[in-house]
Design a protein around this motif. Sequence first.
Motif, short mmCIF file in Angstrom:
data_model
loop_
_atom_site.label_atom_id
_atom_site.label_comp_id
_atom_site.label_asym_id
_atom_site.label_seq_id
_atom_site.Cartn_x
_atom_site.Cartn_y
_atom_site.Cartn_z
N GLY A 66 0.79 -1.23 0.00
CA GLY A 66 0.00 0.00 0.00
C GLY A 66 0.82 1.28 0.00
N GLY A 67 2.06 1.19 -0.46
CA GLY A 67 2.96 2.34 -0.42
C GLY A 67 2.46 3.54 -1.20
N GLU A 68 1.58 3.31 -2.17
CA GLU A 68 1.12 4.44 -3.00
C GLU A 68 -0.07 5.16 -2.36
N ALA A 69 -0.55 4.67 -1.22
CA ALA A 69 -1.69 5.33 -0.56
C ALA A 69 -1.37 6.80 -0.33
N GLY A 70 -2.32 7.65 -0.60
CA GLY A 70 -2.13 9.06 -0.33
C GLY A 70 -1.41 9.80 -1.45
N GLN A 71 -0.86 9.05 -2.42
CA GLN A 71 -0.23 9.75 -3.55
C GLN A 71 -1.31 10.23 -4.51
N ASP A 72 -0.96 11.27 -5.24
CA ASP A 72 -1.94 11.89 -6.11
C ASP A 72 -2.06 11.13 -7.44
N LEU A 73 -2.53 9.87 -7.37
CA LEU A 73 -2.64 9.05 -8.57
C LEU A 73 -4.11 8.78 -8.87
N LEU A 74 -4.42 8.54 -10.14
CA LEU A 74 -5.81 8.19 -10.47
C LEU A 74 -6.21 6.91 -9.77
N ILE A 75 -5.29 5.97 -9.76
CA ILE A 75 -5.61 4.65 -9.26
C ILE A 75 -5.85 4.63 -7.74
N THR A 76 -5.35 5.64 -7.03
CA THR A 76 -5.57 5.65 -5.58
C THR A 76 -6.64 6.66 -5.16
N LYS A 77 -7.34 7.19 -6.15
CA LYS A 77 -8.45 8.10 -5.80
C LYS A 77 -9.74 7.29 -5.81
N ASP A 78 -10.67 7.68 -4.96
CA ASP A 78 -11.99 7.04 -4.95
C ASP A 78 -13.02 8.03 -5.49
N PRO A 79 -14.14 7.50 -6.01
CA PRO A 79 -15.19 8.41 -6.48
C PRO A 79 -15.68 9.31 -5.33
N PRO A 80 -16.11 10.54 -5.54
CA PRO A 80 -16.28 11.16 -6.86
C PRO A 80 -15.00 11.86 -7.38
N VAL A 81 -14.01 12.10 -6.47
CA VAL A 81 -12.82 12.85 -6.92
C VAL A 81 -12.14 12.11 -8.07
N HIS A 82 -12.10 10.78 -7.96
CA HIS A 82 -11.49 9.97 -9.01
C HIS A 82 -12.11 10.29 -10.37
#
Length: 391
Positions: A66-82
């Motif tokens: 889970g190292g990418e948690a909190g990074q500004d990536l599409l894949i780690t965003k949840d709806p609706p921001v994603h």
Amino acid sequence: MSVVYNPYVFETQHNPYPVYARLRDEEPVYYNPDLDFWALSRYADVLAAHKDPVTFDNGHGVTLEGGEAGQDLLITKDPPVHDWHRKVVSRVFTPRRVNGLEPFMRAECARLLDPYVGSSGFDVVEQFSIQLPLAVIGELLGIPESQRQEVHHLADRLFTRGDDGTVSEDAATAMLEMGLLLYGIVVDRRDHLGDDVISLLISSEVTDDDGNGWYLTDEELATRVLELAFAGHETVARLVANGVVALSWYPDQRAELAADPGLLPNAVEEMLRWDAPSHYQGRWTTTDVTLHDTTIPADSRVVLITGAANHDERVYADPELFDLHRKIDTTVSFGYGVHFCLGASLARLETRVAFDEFLHRFPEYGIDESGVERMRSSNVRGLAKLPITLP
Ligand code: HEM
């Protein structure tokens, strides 16, 4: 003896399929107490989890660690921001733009493969399968040619994990270096806008559900480019090499494919199924989930094992066999639902072109097993070296 699944163990990375078969049959809702994670391995369960991004969220990262948690990536965003951010990137990945790259892809294949015609062999990964997607994503995004190799070397360092899954100091440094490199490219591009994806992202507005709009900052643009550069080259590179292995195991199908390129689209789907390069997708439960009489508590790490779902005999007959004629009606190789791979059509086209050009020049080849090396990664499945011998 109860089944043990640890994706960091090299033997499992080398051949995970016997473990997957046991998981599907014996423990479809598997818990690993040492690493504190759950795993779903049946196709129906993996698909259902993809369809429920509220219960199985991406915000805590998509790998086991889970190292990418909190990074500004599409894949780690949840709806609706994603969804607001995804819309912008989808807008620039138009079919016209993707299909327009085919002549470039073919020219790159010729540049990479022609030097080996008449030779005794070469390393498919180093000389071809890594180089082609690197050039293609570089061209698409607008990464200057002189910096593409650096992107590749940094990506390789970044994906490497230790036996216990820890991110090495070198991987962390590589991440920083990559961020800086791409940031530099973005800043420079602001003054020289062109028709590339970086330029389009610079000038695209993100809008939320209330119609408020804003532009991405340089830092945000750099991470968006980082995500695309990564996703766009590592996976295709591994898929092509995995496919070269598949066809060496099934020389009759290789001959059939070389004789009839019309079979390529289906063959690519089967390559994706047979040895999925994006091997599992990590999730995080936001509520208790009960499946097959077992409850996964809220706030648990869950991995959806794409590679296991792809070999589920409940969906695919004789799943361990590679069959380029297999009718594939449903797949999770590119994920499903809100996070469905943005580059799926690019990846499919690129892999078709790669095999068309490769088999046209090298309809027969062998594999020098002594030189084959698997890359060390818990979630990207593929080879670091694949030397082939030519007749
Ligand atoms: C064979 C090649 C590829 C495979 C197997 C693959 C696989 C996947 C999978 C499984 C996901 C879903 C991850 C999840 O649900 O957690 C995904 C997402 C994604 N892929 Fe790919 N991919 C490939 C190529 C590409 C290419 C060429 C690009 C871009 C140029 C790309 C960009 C992305 C992006 C941006 C996402 C995140 C989408 C989102 O979260 O909305 N991929 N990919």
